[in-house]
Design a protein around this motif. Structure first.
Motif, PDB file in Angstrom:
ATOM      1  N   LEU A  11     -33.920  53.270 -15.291  1.00  0.00           N
ATOM      2  CA  LEU A  11     -34.457  54.622 -15.125  1.00  0.00           C
ATOM      3  C   LEU A  11     -34.599  54.991 -13.650  1.00  0.00           C
ATOM      4  O   LEU A  11     -34.343  56.134 -13.261  1.00  0.00           O
ATOM      5  N   LYS A  12     -34.966  54.030 -12.814  1.00  0.00           N
ATOM      6  CA  LYS A  12     -35.047  54.283 -11.372  1.00  0.00           C
ATOM      7  C   LYS A  12     -33.673  54.643 -10.816  1.00  0.00           C
ATOM      8  O   LYS A  12     -33.547  55.558 -10.011  1.00  0.00           O
ATOM      9  N   VAL A  13     -32.658  53.912 -11.251  1.00  0.00           N
ATOM     10  CA  VAL A  13     -31.296  54.180 -10.787  1.00  0.00           C
ATOM     11  C   VAL A  13     -30.855  55.571 -11.218  1.00  0.00           C
ATOM     12  O   VAL A  13     -30.254  56.321 -10.451  1.00  0.00           O
ATOM     13  N   LEU A  14     -31.164  55.953 -12.437  1.00  0.00           N
ATOM     14  CA  LEU A  14     -30.739  57.244 -12.970  1.00  0.00           C
ATOM     15  C   LEU A  14     -31.564  58.411 -12.439  1.00  0.00           C
ATOM     16  O   LEU A  14     -31.172  59.557 -12.595  1.00  0.00           O
ATOM     17  N   ALA A  15     -32.694  58.143 -11.803  1.00  0.00           N
ATOM     18  CA  ALA A  15     -33.627  59.199 -11.420  1.00  0.00           C
ATOM     19  C   ALA A  15     -33.220  59.983 -10.175  1.00  0.00           C
ATOM     20  O   ALA A  15     -33.782  61.038  -9.922  1.00  0.00           O
ATOM     21  N   HIS A  16     -32.280  59.526  -9.415  1.00  0.00           N
ATOM     22  CA  HIS A  16     -31.910  60.218  -8.176  1.00  0.00           C
ATOM     23  C   HIS A  16     -31.076  61.464  -8.491  1.00  0.00           C
ATOM     24  O   HIS A  16     -30.124  61.397  -9.269  1.00  0.00           O
ATOM     25  N   PRO A  17     -31.416  62.609  -7.900  1.00  0.00           N
ATOM     26  CA  PRO A  17     -30.689  63.849  -8.215  1.00  0.00           C
ATOM     27  C   PRO A  17     -29.183  63.771  -7.977  1.00  0.00           C
ATOM     28  O   PRO A  17     -28.406  64.294  -8.779  1.00  0.00           O
ATOM     29  N   ALA A  18     -28.760  63.127  -6.917  1.00  0.00           N
ATOM     30  CA  ALA A  18     -27.316  63.026  -6.647  1.00  0.00           C
ATOM     31  C   ALA A  18     -26.625  62.195  -7.724  1.00  0.00           C
ATOM     32  O   ALA A  18     -25.513  62.524  -8.158  1.00  0.00           O
ATOM     33  N   ARG A  19     -27.282  61.135  -8.186  1.00  0.00           N
ATOM     34  CA  ARG A  19     -26.672  60.301  -9.220  1.00  0.00           C
ATOM     35  C   ARG A  19     -26.611  61.041 -10.553  1.00  0.00           C
ATOM     36  O   ARG A  19     -25.650  60.903 -11.309  1.00  0.00           O
ATOM     37  N   VAL A  20     -27.628  61.849 -10.842  1.00  0.00           N
ATOM     38  CA  VAL A  20     -27.587  62.659 -12.067  1.00  0.00           C
ATOM     39  C   VAL A  20     -26.411  63.617 -11.993  1.00  0.00           C
ATOM     40  O   VAL A  20     -25.660  63.777 -12.956  1.00  0.00           O
ATOM     41  N   ARG A  21     -26.209  64.247 -10.841  1.00  0.00           N
ATOM     42  CA  ARG A  21     -25.097  65.180 -10.685  1.00  0.00           C
ATOM     43  C   ARG A  21     -23.753  64.464 -10.819  1.00  0.00           C
ATOM     44  O   ARG A  21     -22.819  64.994 -11.423  1.00  0.00           O
ATOM     45  N   ILE A  22     -23.651  63.258 -10.267  1.00  0.00           N
ATOM     46  CA  ILE A  22     -22.429  62.467 -10.404  1.00  0.00           C
ATOM     47  C   ILE A  22     -22.169  62.168 -11.873  1.00  0.00           C
ATOM     48  O   ILE A  22     -21.051  62.322 -12.373  1.00  0.00           O
ATOM     49  N   LEU A  23     -23.195  61.755 -12.584  1.00  0.00           N
ATOM     50  CA  LEU A  23     -23.038  61.442 -14.012  1.00  0.00           C
ATOM     51  C   LEU A  23     -22.666  62.680 -14.809  1.00  0.00           C
ATOM     52  O   LEU A  23     -21.832  62.612 -15.717  1.00  0.00           O
ATOM     53  N   GLU A  24     -23.255  63.818 -14.472  1.00  0.00           N
ATOM     54  CA  GLU A  24     -22.898  65.060 -15.162  1.00  0.00           C
ATOM     55  C   GLU A  24     -21.422  65.387 -14.955  1.00  0.00           C
ATOM     56  O   GLU A  24     -20.745  65.848 -15.871  1.00  0.00           O
ATOM     57  N   GLU A  25     -20.917  65.132 -13.763  1.00  0.00           N
ATOM     58  CA  GLU A  25     -19.492  65.352 -13.489  1.00  0.00           C
ATOM     59  C   GLU A  25     -18.631  64.387 -14.302  1.00  0.00           C
ATOM     60  O   GLU A  25     -17.593  64.764 -14.837  1.00  0.00           O
ATOM     61  N   LEU A  26     -19.074  63.138 -14.403  1.00  0.00           N
ATOM     62  CA  LEU A  26     -18.296  62.133 -15.139  1.00  0.00           C
ATOM     63  C   LEU A  26     -18.304  62.376 -16.644  1.00  0.00           C
ATOM     64  O   LEU A  26     -17.396  61.927 -17.335  1.00  0.00           O
ATOM     65  N   VAL A  27     -19.305  63.069 -17.144  1.00  0.00           N
ATOM     66  CA  VAL A  27     -19.313  63.435 -18.564  1.00  0.00           C
ATOM     67  C   VAL A  27     -18.094  64.310 -18.860  1.00  0.00           C
ATOM     68  O   VAL A  27     -17.515  64.257 -19.941  1.00  0.00           O
ATOM     69  N   GLN A  28     -17.677  65.095 -17.870  1.00  0.00           N
ATOM     70  CA  GLN A  28     -16.518  65.981 -18.032  1.00  0.00           C
ATOM     71  C   GLN A  28     -15.191  65.218 -18.001  1.00  0.00           C
ATOM     72  O   GLN A  28     -14.176  65.735 -18.444  1.00  0.00           O
ATOM     73  N   GLY A  29     -15.206  63.992 -17.450  1.00  0.00           N
ATOM     74  CA  GLY A  29     -13.980  63.195 -17.393  1.00  0.00           C
ATOM     75  C   GLY A  29     -13.900  62.386 -16.111  1.00  0.00           C
ATOM     76  O   GLY A  29     -14.812  62.400 -15.284  1.00  0.00           O
ATOM     77  N   VAL A  30     -12.806  61.686 -15.957  1.00  0.00           N
ATOM     78  CA  VAL A  30     -12.580  60.821 -14.804  1.00  0.00           C
ATOM     79  C   VAL A  30     -12.567  61.650 -13.525  1.00  0.00           C
ATOM     80  O   VAL A  30     -11.998  62.740 -13.482  1.00  0.00           O
ATOM     81  N   LYS A  31     -13.211  61.113 -12.484  1.00  0.00           N
ATOM     82  CA  LYS A  31     -13.259  61.784 -11.180  1.00  0.00           C
ATOM     83  C   LYS A  31     -13.016  60.765 -10.081  1.00  0.00           C
ATOM     84  O   LYS A  31     -13.451  59.622 -10.176  1.00  0.00           O
ATOM     85  N   CYS A  32     -12.354  61.222  -9.032  1.00  0.00           N
ATOM     86  CA  CYS A  32     -12.162  60.399  -7.841  1.00  0.00           C
ATOM     87  C   CYS A  32     -13.212  60.799  -6.807  1.00  0.00           C
ATOM     88  O   CYS A  32     -13.809  61.875  -6.902  1.00  0.00           O
ATOM     89  N   VAL A  33     -13.422  59.942  -5.814  1.00  0.00           N
ATOM     90  CA  VAL A  33     -14.467  60.201  -4.820  1.00  0.00           C
ATOM     91  C   VAL A  33     -14.273  61.569  -4.174  1.00  0.00           C
ATOM     92  O   VAL A  33     -15.236  62.317  -3.987  1.00  0.00           O
ATOM     93  N   SER A  34     -13.040  61.924  -3.858  1.00  0.00           N
ATOM     94  CA  SER A  34     -12.783  63.223  -3.223  1.00  0.00           C
ATOM     95  C   SER A  34     -13.205  64.383  -4.127  1.00  0.00           C
ATOM     96  O   SER A  34     -13.655  65.428  -3.636  1.00  0.00           O
TER      97      SER A  34
END
Length: 96
Positions: A11-34
């Motif tokens: 839960l601590k790992v998932l709690a950071h706003p940037a990580r939540v946004r990254i996960l939300e993007e990955l829900v849409q599909g595969v993403k590269c760092v760029s």
């Protein structure tokens, strides 16, 4: 069953706003760092740090496509968790 300590750490790992946004993007599909840099307005080193932490907790993984690292969700519960959190946030907003 995951131990209480492990659940708290997750839960601590998932709690950071940037990580939540990254996960939300990955829900849409595969993403590269760029892709993350463009959509989240976060520097590449910062994105890489967050992805490294998510990967160390086995939440995401990656494959190499030429010179790109492309990330995907490894844990199937993440989309449901994000949806649950969004719904709970909406409920809390309505109560205010």
């Amino acid at each position: 069953m995951i131990s209480t300590g492990s659940r708290v750490e997750l839960l601590k790992v998932l709690a950071h706003p940037a990580r939540v946004r990254i996960l939300e993007e990955l829900v849409q599909g595969v993403k590269c760092v760029s892709d993350f840099e463009e959509t989240l307005d976060i520097s590449q080193p910062n994105v890489s740090q967050h992805l490294k932490l998510l990967r160390s907790h086995q939440i995401v993984d990656f494959f190499v496509d030429g010179r790109l690292k492309c990330y995907f969700l490894k844990e199937p519960f993440i989309p449901d968790l994000l949806q649950l959190l969004a719904e709970e946030h909406l409920r809390a907003e309505r109560v205010r």
